[in-house]
Design an enzyme around this catalytic site. Structure first.
Site, mmCIF file in Angstrom:
data_model
loop_
_atom_site.group_PDB
_atom_site.id
_atom_site.type_symbol
_atom_site.label_atom_id
_atom_site.label_comp_id
_atom_site.label_asym_id
_atom_site.label_seq_id
_atom_site.Cartn_x
_atom_site.Cartn_y
_atom_site.Cartn_z
ATOM 1 N N ASP A 140 11.425 20.974 2.677
ATOM 2 C CA ASP A 140 11.922 22.045 1.808
ATOM 3 C C ASP A 140 12.670 23.034 2.697
ATOM 4 O OD1 ASP A 140 12.388 24.042 -0.001
ATOM 5 O OD2 ASP A 140 10.279 24.410 -0.499
ATOM 6 N N HIS B 218 5.990 -7.492 7.475
ATOM 7 C CA HIS B 218 5.902 -6.360 6.551
ATOM 8 C C HIS B 218 6.707 -5.193 7.101
ATOM 9 C CE1 HIS B 218 2.632 -5.832 9.487
ATOM 10 N NE2 HIS B 218 2.715 -4.532 9.266
ATOM 11 N N GLY C 146 -0.156 8.417 -1.905
ATOM 12 C CA GLY C 146 -0.427 8.632 -3.321
ATOM 13 C C GLY C 146 -1.568 7.816 -3.878
ATOM 14 N N TYR D 60 -5.296 -0.234 9.412
ATOM 15 C CA TYR D 60 -4.271 0.479 10.188
ATOM 16 C C TYR D 60 -4.721 1.896 10.541
ATOM 17 C CZ TYR D 60 0.056 -2.236 10.656
ATOM 18 O OH TYR D 60 1.021 -3.127 11.055
ATOM 19 N N ALA E 159 0.833 -1.203 0.000
ATOM 20 C CA ALA E 159 0.000 0.000 0.000
ATOM 21 C C ALA E 159 0.867 1.252 0.000
ATOM 22 C CB ALA E 159 -0.910 -0.009 1.226
ATOM 23 N N TYR F 275 -2.767 5.546 11.625
ATOM 24 C CA TYR F 275 -1.478 6.223 11.684
ATOM 25 C C TYR F 275 -1.652 7.580 12.371
ATOM 26 C CZ TYR F 275 -0.011 2.811 8.153
ATOM 27 O OH TYR F 275 0.279 1.656 7.474
ATOM 28 N N ASP G 298 -0.074 4.636 0.821
ATOM 29 C CA ASP G 298 -1.281 5.234 1.381
ATOM 30 C C ASP G 298 -1.438 6.723 1.083
ATOM 31 O OD1 ASP G 298 -2.103 2.798 2.595
ATOM 32 O OD2 ASP G 298 -0.640 3.113 4.178
#
Length: 683
Positions: free
Chosen positions: A454, A445, A312, A394, A308, A396, A310
């Site tokens: 930046d 995994h 994009g 999941y 995955a 996050y 996630d």
């Protein structure tokens, strides 16, 4: 506990308002034929370029307010990028992006599940596992990737790969993850919303096709411990921050808080005011989690396809949750809503998507002098800007911490439910996975998060250095790296070592892996600005826990998620280089993004420098991860390095000065080292 909400502020980097989103779609559909059944995948701010932002800061000239839109015309199988000028009330750019598959919309997930459950071949596969009521099943659509797609399924179509689970009843939710209907794989054409192929490898065991146990984790389903006392965070005088729209100030920190559907939380114009004169020194222009990759390492046909991306493939910002008072944050909170769009081009406002709060974080600094029996102690407080995304099974948690010593910590917490599959009663996954419950395998995994930073230390330009420990040879050839060999600089005892600084002058040289055994970190410096010691000002990027990608270098995973090959990448800034796996990673064969850009091996000396840090997590599952994974915490830091003339944390007041008095029970230490509680006890 106090809650605050702030209306949208007028600044070029503010996210689009609900009205702007709907206006942009109205202009687009008025001027262009997008297709009657087309999906509006994304409407978000087309961020002004740096020149326009500089002009705004210097003269107040407001750049054109624009919306970037991504449309999927399923009837014609086309992906369209359009730019709408809200100021000009017109479409100013229109592009058919050949062969691109945009991220999968939530509406497609819902329709995909309904499509699969209406398919007779799928129903028969479910019934073969002893399930009489197929309405109890739930289908999770995974991105199809590029490999492991049946040869007779056209990869040019917009695909999803459906996995099936069994719920206790039609009304239950993710309890179904306890009973995977392993072996059933359903490939769906999302453009036509039709099942292309059902593959059934059969259950791992015909006699016992499902794991025997359900899962229980909700409050009403678990016997809760009763010996936990209440813990409340009290801020009677309110917080120490200042919020004006999307502008945030705290303890010298200045920044703007933004949002995109793809990345979720985005932070702009991060800087620090260190001398109280109102001048903010720049550090980072823009920071976000720009991509993820979650490859599974098993050889098993039922799980090996999983990888995955996630950010994009799914738009992780669109999968964010509304944060809850007292659960996701404690204390005095400020929330920002996230304004996004539906597939119909209407505004979708997610309330409380971003949480702001302060939290105590132990000791900031301490000094105890045994000669004078005095001590000075300062508590460390940090500012937390966070959001949480629920991506299938999941969850996050992304935390951006800002500290009083002018350091930044970027943290990811992984929790939720392991992605599991059914195995036979006597089957041992043998290292490719681990049993988390009877007949329930959690495949091995990894999780990789790529953060785009930046950089703009002291208004740039910036250069990049690698810094690591080096030993000095023993004997007469052992020398001090800072000077010529003499009796003083020999290393006869073998104890000498030094910090080797190596300038990384090109993109190829900057591709790097962590090396904790050498204490490796990277330094971003402005060689045109100095502190009082004559050193160039800078910030160092310090790795925390990390892991190397375990997949084969020539694998599809590495082709499609090439950014996981290195922990550090660096590039000169380009407006169109925003995502490390390319603009459209969904179903892309690979090679886009950082691997393609850095083939030019561009110069990095005195550049507008972008650093890309890949944070890796290795997950060998265990029974303690089931049914809910306790948070796994991983982070990296940015620390000032010659940015200041002395410690920026020296002026943080002691606790009694903040409270206005020595408060009994708080253990407040006075300037003379006496403890208020101790004196009271003596009396």
């Amino acid at each position: 506990m106090a809650l605050e909400h702030t209306p949208v502020a007028d600044h070029p980097l503010d996210p689009l308002s609900p009205e702007e989103i709907e206006t942009a779609y109205e202009i687009l559909t008025r001027e262009r034929n997008v297709g009657e059944d087309s999906l509006c995948i994304k409407i978000e701010l087309d961020e002004p370029d740096k020149e326009a932002l500089e002009a705004y800061d210097e003269t107040g000239e407001t750049p054109d307010r624009r919306a970037r839109t991504v449309i999927r015309n399923g009837a014609e199988r086309k992906t369209i990028e359009a730019t709408v000028s809200l100021d000009e009330d017109a479409v100013v750019a229109w592009e058919h992006v050949e062969g691109a598959q945009p991220s999968i919309a939530i509406e497609e997930f819902i329709a995909c599940e309904e499509t699969v459950k209406a398919n007779e071949e799928w129903q028969e596969a479910v019934e073969r596992r002893g399930v009489e009521n197929t309405d109890r099943a739930m289908v999770d659509p995974w991105s199809a990737g590029h490999e492991f797609i049946p040869e007779d399924v056209d990869r040019s179509k917009r695909l999803a790969h459906g996995l099936t689970f069994l719920r206790p009843s039609e009304d239950d939710g993710d309890e179904g993850y306890a009973k995977p209907l392993t072996g059933i794989h359903t490939f769906v054409d999302l453009d036509r919303m039709e099942v292309l192929k059902v593959v059934d490898y059969g259950p791992p065991d015909e006699d016992q096709p499902l794991p025997p146990e359900w899962m229980a984790y909700r409050e009403d389903d678990v016997d809760l411990r009763e010996d936990l006392a209440a813990y409340n965070v009290d801020q009677p005088d309110g917080p120490s921050w200042s919020v004006d729209g999307h502008k945030l100030e705290w303890q010298g920190w200045h920044m703007r808080v933004g949002w995109t559907q793809r990345e979720g939380l985005v932070l702009y114009d991060i800087g620090y005011e260190d001398d109280g004169d109102g001048e903010v020194r720049s550090i980072i222009d823009r920071a976000s989690c720009a991509e993820m990759s979650v490859p599974y390492g098993t050889t098993d046909v039922n799980d090996r396809f999983k990888n995955a991306m996630d950010v994009g493939e799914y738009n992780i910002g669109r999968l964010a949750k509304s944060l809850t008072n007292g659960c996701d944050c404690l204390g005095h909170m400020h929330y920002w809503d996230a304004v996004m769009n539906t597939a119909d081009g209407e505004a979708n406002v997610l309330e409380n998507a971003i949480c702001l709060h302060e939290e105590d974080n132990g000791t900031l600094w301490e000094r105890s002098d045994w000669r004078t029996e005095s001590d000075e102690v300062r508590r460390r407080r940090r500012l937390v800007v966070s959001f949480v995304a629920a991506v299938g099974n999941y969850d996050y948690i992304f935390n951006w911490y800002f500290y009083q010593d002018a350091s930044i910590e970027v943290e990811v917490r992984l929790t939720g439910i392991d992605s599991v599959s059914t195995v036979a009663p006597d089957e041992d996954p043998s290292g490719y996975g681990e049993l988390v419950a009877p007949q329930l395998n959690g495949p091995i995994h990894q999780h990789f998060f790529n953060f785009r930073l930046d950089m703009n230390v002291d208004d740039g330009p910036n250069s990049l250095y690698r810094v690591e420990n080096r030993t000095v040879p023993v004997g007469p050839d052992g020398t001090d790296p800072m000077g010529e060999a003499d009796d003083r600089t020999h290393n006869p005892g073998g104890n000498a070592f030094y910090a080797k600084r190596e300038k990384l002058t090109s993109e190829e040289a900057a591709k790097d892996l962590i090396d904790p055994l050498k204490g490796r970190y990277w330094q971003i410096v402005n060689e045109n600005a100095e502190n009082r010691l004559g050193r160039p000002t800078g910030y160092r990027l310090v790795p925390g826990g990390n892991v190397e990608a375990a997949v084969h270098p020539d694998s599809s995973v590495m082709d499609r998620s090439g950014f996981i090959r290195y922990h550090l990448w660096a590039t000169p800034f380009r407006e169109d280089e925003r995502f490390p796996a390319g603009r459209y990673p969904n179903q892309h064969p690979g090679g886009a993004g950082l691997p393609a850009w850095t083939e030019a091996d561009r110069d990095l000396e005195d550049e507008d420098l972008v650093c890309w840090y890949t944070l890796g997590v290795n997950h060998v599952t265990r029974p303690e991860d089931w049914p809910i994974l306790p948070v796994q915490v991983y982070s990296f830091k940015l620390q000032p390095d010659n940015f200041f003339d002395e410690s920026p944390a020296i002026d943080v007041p002691p606790q009694h000065a903040i409270e206005g008095q020595d408060v009994p029970g708080h253990g407040a230490c006075g300037a003379d080292g006496t403890d208020a509680d101790a004196e009271a006890d003596d009396d």
